[in-house]
Scaffold this active site. Structure first.
Site, PDB file in Angstrom:
ATOM      1  N   SER A  47     -15.047 -23.102 -32.570  1.00  0.00           N
ATOM      2  CA  SER A  47     -14.576 -24.049 -33.400  1.00  0.00           C
ATOM      3  C   SER A  47     -13.396 -24.757 -32.933  1.00  0.00           C
ATOM      4  O   SER A  47     -12.589 -24.245 -32.088  1.00  0.00           O
ATOM      5  CB  SER A  47     -13.479 -23.188 -34.511  1.00  0.00           C
ATOM      6  OG  SER A  47     -14.225 -22.110 -35.184  1.00  0.00           O
ATOM      7  N   ARG A 103      -5.107 -16.888 -35.240  1.00  0.00           N
ATOM      8  CA  ARG A 103      -5.356 -17.682 -33.830  1.00  0.00           C
ATOM      9  C   ARG A 103      -4.034 -17.906 -33.316  1.00  0.00           C
ATOM     10  O   ARG A 103      -3.742 -19.202 -32.623  1.00  0.00           O
ATOM     11  CB  ARG A 103      -6.011 -18.936 -34.080  1.00  0.00           C
ATOM     12  CG  ARG A 103      -7.558 -18.862 -34.823  1.00  0.00           C
ATOM     13  CD  ARG A 103      -8.440 -18.055 -33.712  1.00  0.00           C
ATOM     14  NE  ARG A 103      -9.891 -18.317 -34.175  1.00  0.00           N
ATOM     15  CZ  ARG A 103     -10.328 -17.400 -34.982  1.00  0.00           C
ATOM     16  NH1 ARG A 103      -9.806 -16.703 -35.784  1.00  0.00           N
ATOM     17  NH2 ARG A 103     -11.837 -17.798 -35.381  1.00  0.00           N
ATOM     18  N   GLU A 122      -7.777 -26.044 -32.556  1.00  0.00           N
ATOM     19  CA  GLU A 122      -7.581 -24.659 -32.320  1.00  0.00           C
ATOM     20  C   GLU A 122      -7.871 -24.799 -30.507  1.00  0.00           C
ATOM     21  O   GLU A 122      -7.236 -23.772 -29.841  1.00  0.00           O
ATOM     22  CB  GLU A 122      -8.686 -23.801 -32.779  1.00  0.00           C
ATOM     23  CG  GLU A 122      -8.704 -22.298 -32.513  1.00  0.00           C
ATOM     24  CD  GLU A 122      -9.972 -21.788 -32.401  1.00  0.00           C
ATOM     25  OE1 GLU A 122     -10.384 -21.546 -31.437  1.00  0.00           O
ATOM     26  OE2 GLU A 122     -10.507 -21.292 -33.815  1.00  0.00           O
TER      27      GLU A 122
HETATM   28  N1  EPU Z   1     -18.856 -25.084 -44.132  1.00  0.00           N
HETATM   29  C1  EPU Z   1     -19.413 -26.166 -44.360  1.00  0.00           C
HETATM   30  N2  EPU Z   1     -19.956 -27.243 -43.412  1.00  0.00           N
HETATM   31  C2  EPU Z   1     -20.168 -26.656 -42.209  1.00  0.00           C
HETATM   32  C3  EPU Z   1     -19.397 -25.622 -41.761  1.00  0.00           C
HETATM   33  C4  EPU Z   1     -18.727 -24.514 -42.843  1.00  0.00           C
HETATM   34  O1  EPU Z   1     -19.230 -26.484 -45.379  1.00  0.00           O
HETATM   35  O2  EPU Z   1     -20.547 -27.307 -41.427  1.00  0.00           O
HETATM   36  C5  EPU Z   1     -18.313 -24.104 -45.023  1.00  0.00           C
HETATM   37  C6  EPU Z   1     -19.259 -23.228 -45.824  1.00  0.00           C
HETATM   38  O3  EPU Z   1     -18.845 -23.054 -47.068  1.00  0.00           O
HETATM   39  C7  EPU Z   1     -19.051 -21.817 -45.190  1.00  0.00           C
HETATM   40  C8  EPU Z   1     -17.502 -21.835 -44.801  1.00  0.00           C
HETATM   41  O4  EPU Z   1     -17.333 -23.130 -44.398  1.00  0.00           O
HETATM   42  O5  EPU Z   1     -19.390 -20.791 -46.301  1.00  0.00           O
HETATM   43  C9  EPU Z   1     -17.384 -20.817 -43.599  1.00  0.00           C
HETATM   44  O6  EPU Z   1     -18.166 -21.076 -42.442  1.00  0.00           O
HETATM   45  P1  EPU Z   1     -18.248 -20.152 -41.433  1.00  0.00           P
HETATM   46  O7  EPU Z   1     -18.674 -18.929 -42.084  1.00  0.00           O
HETATM   47  O8  EPU Z   1     -19.182 -20.596 -40.505  1.00  0.00           O
HETATM   48  O9  EPU Z   1     -16.853 -19.952 -40.752  1.00  0.00           O
HETATM   49  P2  EPU Z   1     -15.708 -20.981 -40.393  1.00  0.00           P
HETATM   50  O10 EPU Z   1     -14.453 -20.731 -41.372  1.00  0.00           O
HETATM   51  O11 EPU Z   1     -16.090 -22.380 -40.200  1.00  0.00           O
HETATM   52  C10 EPU Z   1     -14.403 -19.268 -38.877  1.00  0.00           C
HETATM   53  C11 EPU Z   1     -14.118 -19.097 -37.487  1.00  0.00           C
HETATM   54  C12 EPU Z   1     -14.833 -18.762 -36.529  1.00  0.00           C
HETATM   55  C13 EPU Z   1     -15.863 -17.461 -36.961  1.00  0.00           C
HETATM   56  C14 EPU Z   1     -16.326 -17.695 -38.467  1.00  0.00           C
HETATM   57  C15 EPU Z   1     -16.900 -16.320 -38.923  1.00  0.00           C
HETATM   58  C16 EPU Z   1     -11.853 -20.489 -37.400  1.00  0.00           C
HETATM   59  C17 EPU Z   1     -11.556 -21.668 -37.030  1.00  0.00           C
HETATM   60  N3  EPU Z   1     -13.411 -20.224 -37.113  1.00  0.00           N
HETATM   61  O12 EPU Z   1     -15.193 -20.466 -38.939  1.00  0.00           O
HETATM   62  O13 EPU Z   1     -14.592 -18.797 -35.328  1.00  0.00           O
HETATM   63  O14 EPU Z   1     -16.812 -17.252 -36.037  1.00  0.00           O
HETATM   64  O15 EPU Z   1     -15.091 -17.836 -39.323  1.00  0.00           O
HETATM   65  O16 EPU Z   1     -15.662 -15.527 -39.169  1.00  0.00           O
HETATM   66  O17 EPU Z   1     -11.222 -19.776 -37.946  1.00  0.00           O
HETATM   67  C18 EPU Z   1     -14.081 -19.998 -33.124  1.00  0.00           C
HETATM   68  O18 EPU Z   1     -12.799 -19.515 -33.432  1.00  0.00           O
HETATM   69  O19 EPU Z   1     -14.204 -20.366 -32.331  1.00  0.00           O
HETATM   70  C19 EPU Z   1     -15.040 -19.367 -34.247  1.00  0.00           C
HETATM   71  C20 EPU Z   1     -16.273 -19.678 -34.038  1.00  0.00           C
END
Ligand code: EPU
Length: 338
Positions: A238, A164, A334
């Site tokens: 995010s 990012r 972010e």
């Molecule tokens: N999780 C929780 N609770 C929550 C959300 C997430 O426990 O409320 C944990 C879970 O263990 C889950 C893990 O976090 O397995 C990962 O969650 P998720 O797959 O939703 O991905 P993220 O790391 O929360 C990132 C990006 C997203 C992108 C997703 C999928 C960042 C800051 N965010 O989110 O990007 O869509 O991965 O690749 O890196 C964005 O940048 O606006 C965005 C949505």
């Protein structure tokens, strides 16, 4: 290219925050942008370049000029045996561009389906999702220097992409306006379905030999089930980045929190999902007046209607504070807070 004053930005930010810009203009070509930059009444004004307004939190009126990138056009400019090079105008809606690549059966951005925002904004924060980042398919971009009005080409290396991050968020912050981006897309597809949710969704769809169109459909399904649609509920995706922490700290925390997820980044560090940390602090689904934390994804802050940006910012600070207190981990936004 009409210059408007006292202009409401509410429809131009996906958080739906009701603020105004002192001045506003839209440009539909590089030339129009260069003409705008030469106007004497704009020379001294602070400038904000608007893409889809999907990564922004306004906390007050913008006392300067907001310039909206309206440069359109998508075309294949070059091909070789393995790749097609597609040039897209900075004002194109990102997902429209993804649809174009799917129609032309070119692989590389299917995992980035349905990300809100525009093509021109995508390189600034090296957008990423489901195991793919923009930098994996980025070839070069053209940008206009805000001071001189001259165009400049930036290669993948010049952009210094990170998680990012890019040079445009750091050393060159506020200096260039991205007018077009050229992508190098694969004719022979190399699917990335390593992300757990993609695998599961494809299985549910009973697809064993997925195409790029199938992967896109799976990604759209996952996003729609987890992330709020900004057209229905104000948000900017995010709100925080996933923090990178030393493995030594992770090992200590893991003893206390055995379920704490983490993904390896280097030999010394891991990335911890901020959504998990925020949920553990009890914020998930919390509603305060007309704003809060989304019920399906704790990383997303939402405006239920009429919230002030200042209050949302305060919520973000409260979240940062409680994660810091419980885990000793610092979260960083972010989203650009203005
Ligand atoms: N999780 C929780 N609770 C929550 C959300 C997430 O426990 O409320 C944990 C879970 O263990 C889950 C893990 O976090 O397995 C990962 O969650 P998720 O797959 O939703 O991905 P993220 O790391 O929360 C990132 C990006 C997203 C992108 C997703 C999928 C960042 C800051 N965010 O989110 O990007 O869509 O991965 O690749 O890196 C964005 O940048 O606006 C965005 C949505």
């Amino acid at each position: 290219m009409k210059l408007q004053s006292d202009f409401s930005l509410k429809p131009f930010n996906t958080f739906g925050i009701d603020v105004k810009a002192k001045l506003f203009a839209r440009f539909d070509s590089v030339q129009e942008l260069q003409e705008l930059l030469q106007l004497s009444e704009l020379k001294q004004e602070p400038k904000l370049i608007l893409g889809g307004g999907s990564n922004l939190l306004f906390t007050k009126d913008f006392e300067g000029v907001v310039l909206q990138n309206g440069i359109k056009g998508i075309e294949i400019i070059r091909e070789d045996e393995n790749y097609s090079y597609i040039k897209a105008g900075g004002g194109e809606v990102w997902h429209e561009f993804v649809l174009y690549t799917l129609e032309h059966n070119l692989g590389g951005v299917e995992n980035l389906s349905l990300i809100p925002g525009t093509v021109g904004a995508a390189p600034l924060q090296n957008i990423g999702a489901y195991g793919v980042e923009l930098k994996d398919v980025f070839y070069e971009l053209e940008a206009v220097n805000q001071e001189t009005g001259q165009t400049q080409v930036f290669t993948n290396q010049d952009c210094r992409f990170g998680y990012r991050e890019s040079v445009f968020k750091n050393d060159l912050k506020g200096q260039f306006i991205v007018t077009s981006v050229t992508f190098r897309l694969h004719k022979n597809h190399q699917l990335n379905t390593s992300y757990g949710a993609i695998k599961t969704t494809l299985q549910e769809m009973q697809i064993t030999q997925p195409t790029i169109q199938d992967v896109s459909a799976a990604v759209c399904h996952i996003r729609q089930s987890k992330l709020p649609d900004p057209k229905q509920l104000g948000n900017a995706g995010s709100f925080f980045k996933n923090p990178e922490i030393p493995i030594i700290l992770y090992d200590i925390l893991k003893e206390q929190y055995p379920d704490m997820p983490a993904y390896p980044v280097s030999e010394m560090t891991v990335k911890v999902p901020a959504g998990w940390l925020i949920e553990q602090c009890g914020w998930k689904g919390k509603v305060i007046e007309n704003y809060g934390v989304h019920k399906n994804q704790a990383l997303v802050l939402v405006n239920y209607g009429g919230a002030s940006g200042e209050k949302v910012r305060q919520l973000a600070y409260d979240i940062i504070h409680s994660v810091e207190e419980k885990f000793g981990i610092s979260l960083h936004p972010e989203v650009n807070i203005m």
